[in-house]
Design a protein around this motif. Sequence first.
Motif, PDB file in Angstrom:
ATOM      1  N   MET A   1       0.851  -1.196   0.000  1.00 50.19           N
ATOM      2  CA  MET A   1       0.000   0.000   0.000  1.00 50.19           C
ATOM      3  C   MET A   1       0.886   1.245   0.000  1.00 50.19           C
ATOM      4  O   MET A   1       1.846   1.336   0.754  1.00 50.19           O
ATOM      5  CB  MET A   1      -0.921   0.003   1.225  1.00 50.19           C
ATOM      6  N   TYR A   2       0.544   2.188  -0.856  1.00 54.74           N
ATOM      7  CA  TYR A   2       1.313   3.418  -0.950  1.00 54.74           C
ATOM      8  C   TYR A   2       0.968   4.359   0.205  1.00 54.74           C
ATOM      9  O   TYR A   2      -0.121   4.306   0.774  1.00 54.74           O
ATOM     10  CB  TYR A   2       1.032   4.125  -2.278  1.00 54.74           C
ATOM     11  N   ARG A   3       1.925   5.246   0.511  1.00 50.65           N
ATOM     12  CA  ARG A   3       1.696   6.299   1.497  1.00 50.65           C
ATOM     13  C   ARG A   3       1.724   7.641   0.778  1.00 50.65           C
ATOM     14  O   ARG A   3       2.700   7.976   0.109  1.00 50.65           O
ATOM     15  CB  ARG A   3       2.773   6.268   2.579  1.00 50.65           C
ATOM     16  N   ILE A   4       0.652   8.400   0.935  1.00 54.03           N
ATOM     17  CA  ILE A   4       0.533   9.692   0.277  1.00 54.03           C
ATOM     18  C   ILE A   4       0.627  10.787   1.318  1.00 54.03           C
ATOM     19  O   ILE A   4      -0.106  10.785   2.315  1.00 54.03           O
ATOM     20  CB  ILE A   4      -0.802   9.793  -0.483  1.00 54.03           C
ATOM     21  N   GLY A   5       1.540  11.725   1.100  1.00 51.80           N
ATOM     22  CA  GLY A   5       1.696  12.858   1.995  1.00 51.80           C
ATOM     23  C   GLY A   5       0.972  14.076   1.458  1.00 51.80           C
ATOM     24  O   GLY A   5       1.094  14.407   0.281  1.00 51.80           O
ATOM     25  N   MET A   6       0.224  14.751   2.301  1.00 50.36           N
ATOM     26  CA  MET A   6      -0.543  15.931   1.906  1.00 50.36           C
ATOM     27  C   MET A   6      -0.143  17.124   2.773  1.00 50.36           C
ATOM     28  O   MET A   6      -0.232  17.062   4.003  1.00 50.36           O
ATOM     29  CB  MET A   6      -2.050  15.682   2.076  1.00 50.36           C
ATOM     30  N   LEU A   7       0.288  18.216   2.150  1.00 51.96           N
ATOM     31  CA  LEU A   7       0.442  19.496   2.825  1.00 51.96           C
ATOM     32  C   LEU A   7      -0.922  20.170   2.827  1.00 51.96           C
ATOM     33  O   LEU A   7      -1.515  20.399   1.770  1.00 51.96           O
ATOM     34  CB  LEU A   7       1.463  20.364   2.101  1.00 51.96           C
ATOM     35  N   THR A   8      -1.428  20.503   3.999  1.00 50.41           N
ATOM     36  CA  THR A   8      -2.821  20.899   4.168  1.00 50.41           C
ATOM     37  C   THR A   8      -2.933  22.313   4.721  1.00 50.41           C
ATOM     38  O   THR A   8      -2.253  22.640   5.710  1.00 50.41           O
ATOM     39  CB  THR A   8      -3.511  19.924   5.151  1.00 50.41           C
ATOM     40  N   PRO A   9      -3.755  23.184   4.143  1.00 57.73           N
ATOM     41  CA  PRO A   9      -4.000  24.499   4.761  1.00 57.73           C
ATOM     42  C   PRO A   9      -4.552  24.323   6.168  1.00 57.73           C
ATOM     43  O   PRO A   9      -5.461  23.512   6.399  1.00 57.73           O
ATOM     44  CB  PRO A   9      -5.036  25.138   3.825  1.00 57.73           C
ATOM     45  N   SER A  10      -4.032  25.097   7.116  1.00 52.08           N
ATOM     46  CA  SER A  10      -4.357  24.860   8.531  1.00 52.08           C
ATOM     47  C   SER A  10      -5.835  24.994   8.849  1.00 52.08           C
ATOM     48  O   SER A  10      -6.344  24.317   9.753  1.00 52.08           O
ATOM     49  CB  SER A  10      -3.553  25.824   9.407  1.00 52.08           C
ATOM     50  N   SER A  11      -6.545  25.854   8.123  1.00 53.49           N
ATOM     51  CA  SER A  11      -7.966  26.081   8.412  1.00 53.49           C
ATOM     52  C   SER A  11      -8.887  25.191   7.588  1.00 53.49           C
ATOM     53  O   SER A  11     -10.108  25.335   7.651  1.00 53.49           O
ATOM     54  CB  SER A  11      -8.315  27.553   8.151  1.00 53.49           C
ATOM     55  N   ASN A  12      -8.325  24.251   6.856  1.00 53.33           N
ATOM     56  CA  ASN A  12      -9.117  23.377   5.989  1.00 53.33           C
ATOM     57  C   ASN A  12      -9.707  22.224   6.811  1.00 53.33           C
ATOM     58  O   ASN A  12      -8.982  21.512   7.518  1.00 53.33           O
ATOM     59  CB  ASN A  12      -8.227  22.824   4.874  1.00 53.33           C
ATOM     60  N   THR A  13     -11.013  22.047   6.712  1.00 55.41           N
ATOM     61  CA  THR A  13     -11.683  20.934   7.402  1.00 55.41           C
ATOM     62  C   THR A  13     -12.331  19.960   6.428  1.00 55.41           C
ATOM     63  O   THR A  13     -13.012  19.024   6.849  1.00 55.41           O
ATOM     64  CB  THR A  13     -12.761  21.470   8.365  1.00 55.41           C
ATOM     65  N   CYS A  14     -12.110  20.167   5.141  1.00 57.37           N
ATOM     66  CA  CYS A  14     -12.756  19.351   4.114  1.00 57.37           C
ATOM     67  C   CYS A  14     -11.853  18.247   3.581  1.00 57.37           C
ATOM     68  O   CYS A  14     -12.247  17.087   3.500  1.00 57.37           O
ATOM     69  CB  CYS A  14     -13.204  20.251   2.958  1.00 57.37           C
ATOM     70  N   LEU A  15     -10.630  18.598   3.205  1.00 53.86           N
ATOM     71  CA  LEU A  15      -9.857  17.666   2.371  1.00 53.86           C
ATOM     72  C   LEU A  15      -9.471  16.384   3.093  1.00 53.86           C
ATOM     73  O   LEU A  15      -9.374  15.320   2.455  1.00 53.86           O
ATOM     74  CB  LEU A  15      -8.639  18.371   1.773  1.00 53.86           C
ATOM     75  N   GLU A  16      -9.232  16.427   4.417  1.00 48.59           N
ATOM     76  CA  GLU A  16      -8.812  15.210   5.110  1.00 48.59           C
ATOM     77  C   GLU A  16      -9.927  14.163   5.164  1.00 48.59           C
ATOM     78  O   GLU A  16      -9.709  13.005   4.756  1.00 48.59           O
ATOM     79  CB  GLU A  16      -8.292  15.557   6.507  1.00 48.59           C
ATOM     80  N   PRO A  17     -11.128  14.509   5.647  1.00 49.44           N
ATOM     81  CA  PRO A  17     -12.186  13.489   5.636  1.00 49.44           C
ATOM     82  C   PRO A  17     -12.599  13.071   4.233  1.00 49.44           C
ATOM     83  O   PRO A  17     -12.942  11.901   4.017  1.00 49.44           O
ATOM     84  CB  PRO A  17     -13.352  14.162   6.379  1.00 49.44           C
ATOM     85  N   VAL A  18     -12.586  14.004   3.282  1.00 49.92           N
ATOM     86  CA  VAL A  18     -12.966  13.632   1.916  1.00 49.92           C
ATOM     87  C   VAL A  18     -11.929  12.703   1.308  1.00 49.92           C
ATOM     88  O   VAL A  18     -12.279  11.699   0.664  1.00 49.92           O
ATOM     89  CB  VAL A  18     -13.164  14.891   1.045  1.00 49.92           C
ATOM     90  N   THR A  19     -10.645  12.987   1.504  1.00 48.57           N
ATOM     91  CA  THR A  19      -9.602  12.090   0.993  1.00 48.57           C
ATOM     92  C   THR A  19      -9.743  10.700   1.599  1.00 48.57           C
ATOM     93  O   THR A  19      -9.601   9.685   0.900  1.00 48.57           O
ATOM     94  CB  THR A  19      -8.210  12.673   1.279  1.00 48.57           C
ATOM     95  N   ALA A  20     -10.017  10.635   2.898  1.00 47.96           N
ATOM     96  CA  ALA A  20     -10.216   9.332   3.546  1.00 47.96           C
ATOM     97  C   ALA A  20     -11.403   8.601   2.929  1.00 47.96           C
ATOM     98  O   ALA A  20     -11.349   7.374   2.708  1.00 47.96           O
ATOM     99  CB  ALA A  20     -10.436   9.530   5.041  1.00 47.96           C
ATOM    100  N   ALA A  21     -12.475   9.334   2.640  1.00 47.08           N
ATOM    101  CA  ALA A  21     -13.650   8.706   2.026  1.00 47.08           C
ATOM    102  C   ALA A  21     -13.333   8.211   0.617  1.00 47.08           C
ATOM    103  O   ALA A  21     -13.770   7.126   0.216  1.00 47.08           O
ATOM    104  CB  ALA A  21     -14.803   9.698   1.992  1.00 47.08           C
ATOM    105  N   LEU A  22     -12.582   9.004  -0.136  1.00 48.86           N
ATOM    106  CA  LEU A  22     -12.229   8.594  -1.496  1.00 48.86           C
ATOM    107  C   LEU A  22     -11.401   7.317  -1.496  1.00 48.86           C
ATOM    108  O   LEU A  22     -11.540   6.466  -2.381  1.00 48.86           O
ATOM    109  CB  LEU A  22     -11.450   9.717  -2.188  1.00 48.86           C
ATOM    110  N   LEU A  23     -10.525   7.181  -0.514  1.00 42.61           N
ATOM    111  CA  LEU A  23      -9.635   6.015  -0.449  1.00 42.61           C
ATOM    112  C   LEU A  23     -10.277   4.813   0.241  1.00 42.61           C
ATOM    113  O   LEU A  23      -9.766   3.690   0.102  1.00 42.61           O
ATOM    114  CB  LEU A  23      -8.355   6.373   0.304  1.00 42.61           C
ATOM    115  N   HIS A  24     -11.369   5.016   0.950  1.00 49.06           N
ATOM    116  CA  HIS A  24     -11.948   3.956   1.771  1.00 49.06           C
ATOM    117  C   HIS A  24     -12.237   2.695   0.951  1.00 49.06           C
ATOM    118  O   HIS A  24     -12.923   2.742  -0.077  1.00 49.06           O
ATOM    119  CB  HIS A  24     -13.244   4.431   2.421  1.00 49.06           C
TER     120      HIS A  24
END
Length: 382
Positions: free
Chosen positions: A1-24
């Motif tokens: 399984m690959y590991r993907i690193g994401m640099l995330t804007p500090s005030s962002n509350t969307c991309l982390e749960p959405v990315t997890a859902a996309l990969l689920h």
Amino acid sequence: MYRIGMLTPSSNTCLEPVTAALLHGSGLASAHFARVPVTRIALDNGSNAQFDIEPMLAAARLLGDAEVDVIAWNGTSGSWLGAERDRALCAAITAETGIPATTSTLALLDACAAYGVTRLGLALPYTKDVADRIAATYTAEGVECLVAEPLGIDDNASFARVPSDRVAQQIKAAAQDTHAVAVVCTNVHGAHLAAPLEDALHLPVLDSVTATLWKTLDLVGAAPALPGWGTLLRTGSLRAQLQEAVRELLSATGADRTTLRLDVPEHGLHVDLTAAEALRPGIRSIRRDASLDQRRLNTVEWLEEHRTPLVQPHFHTAPHPPQALVDVYGVHAQLLGPIVRGGAMTGWLSVHSRDEREWTDGDRTALAAATARVRSALGTYS
């Protein structure tokens, strides 16, 4: 399984749960995040300073400690600060960590290239001056833009609170005479809207979070073909490979146009519209011309019968191409190569010249190599 690193804007509350859902449930990769300070989107120096390279590199080094396989700046700042700034950021991250890198803006541009998008609708939460700068950035990259009325927000945390129906309205408003629509912001919840709106609008809907994940998976060779989230995660990597095949064929032959037509319904591909096209400067695109019944053309019927390349240094003898190819698109010589899979002719590659020309052994070899590459790509995503 690959590991993907994401640099995330500090005030962002969307991309982390959405990315997890996309990969689920995909089994392809796990996602790992490092935050950098971003709270406001504007064109002043204070806002622009949030995207300085040093905080990005510091966060990238921390992701490197996790031995990730790829790093993405999961933010769209390059869309208004300029794509070259993102390219420089990616080069710096790779130089610092040895890890390949991309950004949300570069991923969206790569998605446009994969689907041949040269007119893009933009759904944006930003203020009008930022929206205008984004349109200018994409236009400079060869993608003309139609901007739906932006929402006029500059507080980054507020983007995630835009209701889904408002985002959907923006996407629909941006889908007027365009080849695709992009939701350009990784803190707007647009990923879940892509599939249903694509069915309604009959064009790709490119969400920024989805595009970023797609490109990271593509860079590590994960061959994403994930259903349920729109065409990009389902077929984007295949389309990118097909586009690269015709681009290399154009370069190898020195022709004026190369195209690929395929009947692969599960990937939304039908021969009456090209799956991929590459052009010399000044050559008219044939990509979206569906005026002919391609399977009934004399040249295609010849391919179906003989299942070997058709070499035409001129059109003086049969089989003759459609007259529109000559009159409208100025073609006077062509090479056609059948794509045969499982006993059926799935499609064909075309190499066009505006002048009569003798096709060389090197041209034929390049056509054979492109044919093999297309068949390999189709096999990977079948």
